[in-house]
Write a protein that holds these residues in place. Sequence first.
Motif, PDB file in Angstrom:
ATOM      1  N   UNK A 157      11.879 -80.292 -63.247  1.00  0.00           N
ATOM      2  CA  UNK A 157      11.806 -81.547 -64.006  1.00  0.00           C
ATOM      3  C   UNK A 157      13.189 -82.168 -64.216  1.00  0.00           C
ATOM      4  N   UNK A 158      14.188 -81.318 -64.494  1.00  0.00           N
ATOM      5  CA  UNK A 158      15.533 -81.827 -64.788  1.00  0.00           C
ATOM      6  C   UNK A 158      16.227 -82.310 -63.519  1.00  0.00           C
ATOM      7  N   UNK A 159      16.189 -81.496 -62.471  1.00  0.00           N
ATOM      8  CA  UNK A 159      16.924 -81.836 -61.242  1.00  0.00           C
ATOM      9  C   UNK A 159      16.199 -82.840 -60.354  1.00  0.00           C
ATOM     10  N   UNK A 160      14.897 -82.696 -60.226  1.00  0.00           N
ATOM     11  CA  UNK A 160      14.164 -83.521 -59.259  1.00  0.00           C
ATOM     12  C   UNK A 160      13.472 -84.728 -59.875  1.00  0.00           C
ATOM     13  N   UNK A 161      13.191 -84.657 -61.182  1.00  0.00           N
ATOM     14  CA  UNK A 161      12.481 -85.783 -61.808  1.00  0.00           C
ATOM     15  C   UNK A 161      13.320 -86.484 -62.873  1.00  0.00           C
ATOM     16  N   UNK A 162      14.601 -86.099 -62.929  1.00  0.00           N
ATOM     17  CA  UNK A 162      15.572 -86.803 -63.787  1.00  0.00           C
ATOM     18  C   UNK A 162      15.216 -86.782 -65.273  1.00  0.00           C
ATOM     19  N   UNK A 163      14.554 -85.721 -65.709  1.00  0.00           N
ATOM     20  CA  UNK A 163      14.216 -85.592 -67.133  1.00  0.00           C
ATOM     21  C   UNK A 163      15.413 -85.029 -67.899  1.00  0.00           C
ATOM     22  N   UNK A 164      15.477 -85.335 -69.204  1.00  0.00           N
ATOM     23  CA  UNK A 164      16.587 -84.835 -70.028  1.00  0.00           C
ATOM     24  C   UNK A 164      16.366 -83.368 -70.381  1.00  0.00           C
ATOM     25  N   UNK A 165      17.430 -82.566 -70.228  1.00  0.00           N
ATOM     26  CA  UNK A 165      17.324 -81.117 -70.414  1.00  0.00           C
ATOM     27  C   UNK A 165      16.807 -80.745 -71.804  1.00  0.00           C
ATOM     28  N   UNK A 166      17.303 -81.413 -72.855  1.00  0.00           N
ATOM     29  CA  UNK A 166      16.874 -81.034 -74.209  1.00  0.00           C
ATOM     30  C   UNK A 166      15.375 -81.261 -74.423  1.00  0.00           C
ATOM     31  N   UNK A 167      14.861 -82.360 -73.880  1.00  0.00           N
ATOM     32  CA  UNK A 167      13.422 -82.655 -74.019  1.00  0.00           C
ATOM     33  C   UNK A 167      12.587 -81.657 -73.210  1.00  0.00           C
ATOM     34  N   UNK A 168      13.066 -81.325 -72.004  1.00  0.00           N
ATOM     35  CA  UNK A 168      12.350 -80.376 -71.149  1.00  0.00           C
ATOM     36  C   UNK A 168      12.278 -79.010 -71.826  1.00  0.00           C
ATOM     37  N   UNK A 169      13.411 -78.538 -72.343  1.00  0.00           N
ATOM     38  CA  UNK A 169      13.445 -77.221 -73.001  1.00  0.00           C
ATOM     39  C   UNK A 169      12.534 -77.212 -74.225  1.00  0.00           C
ATOM     40  N   UNK A 170      12.570 -78.300 -74.986  1.00  0.00           N
ATOM     41  CA  UNK A 170      11.697 -78.423 -76.173  1.00  0.00           C
ATOM     42  C   UNK A 170      10.225 -78.239 -75.786  1.00  0.00           C
ATOM     43  N   UNK A 171       9.818 -78.867 -74.681  1.00  0.00           N
ATOM     44  CA  UNK A 171       8.429 -78.752 -74.201  1.00  0.00           C
ATOM     45  C   UNK A 171       8.128 -77.344 -73.677  1.00  0.00           C
ATOM     46  N   UNK A 172       9.065 -76.779 -72.942  1.00  0.00           N
ATOM     47  CA  UNK A 172       8.857 -75.433 -72.382  1.00  0.00           C
ATOM     48  C   UNK A 172       8.607 -74.404 -73.487  1.00  0.00           C
ATOM     49  N   UNK A 173       9.331 -74.539 -74.576  1.00  0.00           N
ATOM     50  CA  UNK A 173       9.231 -73.547 -75.656  1.00  0.00           C
ATOM     51  C   UNK A 173       7.896 -73.601 -76.391  1.00  0.00           C
ATOM     52  N   UNK A 174       7.145 -74.682 -76.157  1.00  0.00           N
ATOM     53  CA  UNK A 174       5.813 -74.802 -76.789  1.00  0.00           C
ATOM     54  C   UNK A 174       4.711 -74.238 -75.894  1.00  0.00           C
ATOM     55  N   UNK A 175       5.089 -73.758 -74.713  1.00  0.00           N
ATOM     56  CA  UNK A 175       4.110 -73.368 -73.706  1.00  0.00           C
ATOM     57  C   UNK A 175       3.265 -72.157 -74.117  1.00  0.00           C
ATOM     58  N   UNK A 176       3.886 -71.183 -74.779  1.00  0.00           N
ATOM     59  CA  UNK A 176       3.158 -69.953 -75.124  1.00  0.00           C
ATOM     60  C   UNK A 176       3.543 -69.527 -76.542  1.00  0.00           C
ATOM     61  N   UNK A 177       2.553 -69.548 -77.430  1.00  0.00           N
ATOM     62  CA  UNK A 177       2.822 -69.234 -78.844  1.00  0.00           C
ATOM     63  C   UNK A 177       3.198 -67.768 -79.053  1.00  0.00           C
ATOM     64  N   UNK A 178       2.907 -66.942 -78.058  1.00  0.00           N
ATOM     65  CA  UNK A 178       3.190 -65.512 -78.215  1.00  0.00           C
ATOM     66  C   UNK A 178       4.663 -65.193 -77.971  1.00  0.00           C
ATOM     67  N   UNK A 179       5.409 -66.126 -77.403  1.00  0.00           N
ATOM     68  CA  UNK A 179       6.822 -65.876 -77.127  1.00  0.00           C
ATOM     69  C   UNK A 179       7.595 -65.711 -78.430  1.00  0.00           C
ATOM     70  N   UNK A 180       8.422 -64.669 -78.474  1.00  0.00           N
ATOM     71  CA  UNK A 180       9.264 -64.441 -79.646  1.00  0.00           C
ATOM     72  C   UNK A 180      10.613 -65.123 -79.487  1.00  0.00           C
ATOM     73  N   UNK A 181      11.499 -64.870 -80.451  1.00  0.00           N
ATOM     74  CA  UNK A 181      12.823 -65.516 -80.462  1.00  0.00           C
ATOM     75  C   UNK A 181      13.626 -65.162 -79.210  1.00  0.00           C
ATOM     76  N   UNK A 182      13.510 -63.901 -78.762  1.00  0.00           N
ATOM     77  CA  UNK A 182      14.274 -63.479 -77.585  1.00  0.00           C
ATOM     78  C   UNK A 182      13.774 -64.179 -76.319  1.00  0.00           C
ATOM     79  N   UNK A 183      12.450 -64.301 -76.196  1.00  0.00           N
ATOM     80  CA  UNK A 183      11.861 -64.998 -75.030  1.00  0.00           C
ATOM     81  C   UNK A 183      12.290 -66.459 -74.992  1.00  0.00           C
TER      82      UNK A 183
END
Length: 404
Positions: free
Chosen positions: A17-43
């Motif tokens: 998304x960041x390299x090929x679709x020119x999305x902003x890294x902070x927004x992409x990371x924010x969305x990625x972190x919502x992907x799985x509620x089971x992920x802990x702080x380390x994940x």
Amino acid sequence: MRLHRNLVYAVIDGLQLIFNEDKYADKVVEQLLKRDKRWGARDRGFIAETTYEIVRWKRLYAQIAEVKEPFTRENLWRIFAVWAILKGIHLPDWKQLEGTPSRRIKGKFDELNKIRKYRESIADWMDEVAVKELGEEVWDKEIHALNQQADVILRVNRLKTDKKTLQKLLRQENIDTDFINNYPDALLLKERSNIFKTEAFQNGLFEVQDASSQLVAELLEVEPGMRVVDCCAGAGGKTLHLASKMDNKGQIIALDIYSNKLKELKRRARRNGAHNIETREIDSNKVIKKLHNSMDRVLIDAPCSGLGVLRRNPDAKWKLQPEFLNTIRETQQEILSNYSKMLKVGGKMVYATCSILPSENQDQVSAFLASLEGQGFKLLKDKKVLASTSGFDGFYMALLERTN
């Protein structure tokens, strides 16, 4: 470190998304972190930090991996493999990582590490512009500092609390901080954590704001009861700092051309308990004309290249284009000429950017002072902040006074 497939897939998806679709890294990371509620702080930490790190070192890693943009998914895996090998991570027996040439990767890294544009992973044009404006020695140190991960700095909201009390409250929520010398409102986070979930944040006791950025409101010398305008307020980090310094007394007019940013400022102001802020969208010249010769203080936090904040926005290294620099310099001069008219005689104005280039900073102030609009102004002092000497973001700020 053991790699987990679902976390690595999230990183690869983010890079796509960041390299090929020119999305902003902070927004992409924010969305990625919502992907799985089971992920802990380390994940979550692995996904965020790995994504940012690969974005930061894109040119170096792509050169080692011998791949060119736009990156195929297979090429993104090759870039990821380079990151892992250079980190000393044992690669698992996955199909996507088969045949990774570990020894060649390390050899190529040693070879490219001798050339600054690869070592510091920057575009040729950016390297050339910065060398021309800052000189080899300063730029060498500066780009190295701008490639380090930024610290998380908090700014205490003095409308609701003080630094010592905030430090104690955060400690109760298992968050440790340090005071920073010469930064009266700043606390340095000792360890990264999700501070936005804390009770202290929900109650508006602090904002996240880099230490260099906090110097801007200090320089403006505001006092309770003044009429102040923040001309390019955005979502209001500096506006809120001004409100805190003015003890909610007087008036702050927050201007911006983007209404959605002003909406966010209003929300933040409510949480901060800042009641002396009024937002106005700049939808015509009338908004500025109505305020001519009426303000005690004017803050121009001008749009800029953002070269001083690459530590927290590493994707700007790739999004920024040389032609943007020419455009933004013209915009900065227009803003200085037009917005300075809001200041009354005897009032003071700060021009600030989060850039390290003289052409966006002291050269702009000199050009303004030599212009017709700048004839009634004098420069009182200015401050150049480099990441390599301060340890914080690169910034520039100048304090001017209107004398007639």
